[in-house]
Design an enzyme around this catalytic site. Structure first.
Site, mmCIF file in Angstrom:
data_model
loop_
_atom_site.group_PDB
_atom_site.id
_atom_site.type_symbol
_atom_site.label_atom_id
_atom_site.label_comp_id
_atom_site.label_asym_id
_atom_site.label_seq_id
_atom_site.Cartn_x
_atom_site.Cartn_y
_atom_site.Cartn_z
ATOM 1 N N HIS A 205 0.832 -1.205 0.000
ATOM 2 C CA HIS A 205 0.000 0.000 0.000
ATOM 3 C C HIS A 205 0.870 1.259 0.000
ATOM 4 O O HIS A 205 0.684 2.160 -0.826
ATOM 5 C CB HIS A 205 -0.921 -0.019 1.228
ATOM 6 C CG HIS A 205 -1.809 1.174 1.347
ATOM 7 N ND1 HIS A 205 -3.162 1.100 1.205
ATOM 8 C CD2 HIS A 205 -1.533 2.479 1.613
ATOM 9 C CE1 HIS A 205 -3.689 2.309 1.365
ATOM 10 N NE2 HIS A 205 -2.710 3.157 1.624
ATOM 11 N N GLU A 206 1.826 1.317 0.928
ATOM 12 C CA GLU A 206 2.681 2.506 1.035
ATOM 13 C C GLU A 206 3.675 2.590 -0.124
ATOM 14 O O GLU A 206 3.949 3.679 -0.634
ATOM 15 C CB GLU A 206 3.398 2.535 2.383
ATOM 16 C CG GLU A 206 2.468 2.570 3.589
ATOM 17 C CD GLU A 206 1.404 3.658 3.546
ATOM 18 O OE1 GLU A 206 1.628 4.712 2.910
ATOM 19 O OE2 GLU A 206 0.334 3.450 4.142
ATOM 20 N N HIS B 133 2.043 4.164 -3.081
ATOM 21 C CA HIS B 133 1.989 5.629 -3.009
ATOM 22 C C HIS B 133 3.280 6.246 -3.551
ATOM 23 O O HIS B 133 3.240 7.200 -4.334
ATOM 24 C CB HIS B 133 1.765 6.099 -1.569
ATOM 25 C CG HIS B 133 0.359 5.970 -1.100
ATOM 26 N ND1 HIS B 133 -0.704 6.576 -1.723
ATOM 27 C CD2 HIS B 133 -0.170 5.290 -0.048
ATOM 28 C CE1 HIS B 133 -1.822 6.287 -1.076
ATOM 29 N NE2 HIS B 133 -1.524 5.500 -0.057
#
Length: 168
Positions: A78-79, A82
């Site tokens: 998820h990170e 980004h």
């Protein structure tokens, strides 16, 4: 604030997943993005956050230790997504179509915006305040201290009365 030590085996699992997903992305995108820096200093109920300017991912050590593999499988990609989206597409919506594409197509992970980990061990202490309409309002330690020092007052959104501390 007490420092939480992450066991070395868990750090190694995080690094392994990060490197695998980064390699997968670099291959798919035909790029050579560097490995981001990892910090284990995210606080509160946030599992992780990405800092584009520093090419850094901050992880919540308590949530990592408590949720181990689920945390690694969800939060790391998820990170990383980004960071990859910021480099590949520039400034776009944080959980927009580019991020979703990066998660599902490139990293081959379900694009979930929020975690569902138990946050009882990372939730801050709150203080109960009341208003005229008898609604109970929970103020964080920071807001409570501001009220106690006379720096500010908080009002009920419904009745507009100034909140009063409930003595326990």
């Amino acid at each position: 604030m007490k420092t939480v030590r992450v066991p070395i085996a868990l750090v190694q699992s995080v690094m392994r997943t990060l490197r695998e997903k980064l390699q997968q992305a670099n291959k798919y995108l035909n790029t050579d993005y560097p490995e981001p820096t990892l910090q284990y200093n995210q606080r509160g109920t946030i599992a992780g956050s990405a800092y584009y300017a520093n090419w850094e991912i901050r992880l919540n050590p308590t949530l990592l230790i408590e949720n181990k593999q689920n945390f690694i499988e969800e939060v790391i990609p998820h990170e990383l997504a980004h960071l990859l989206v910021s480099r590949h597409f520039g400034r776009v919506a944080p959980h927009g179509k580019e991020w979703k594409w990066m998660m599902e197509t490139v990293l081959q992970v379900s694009a979930k915006r929020t975690h569902h980990f138990d946050i009882s061990n990372v939730t801050a202490k709150t203080f109960s305040y009341a208003c005229r309409c008898q609604e109970i309002h929970q103020l964080t330690l920071r807001r409570h201290n501001k009220v106690q020092r006379g720096e500010t007052q908080y009002r009920c959104r419904h009745c507009q009365a100034i909140l009063q501390l409930i003595k326990e």
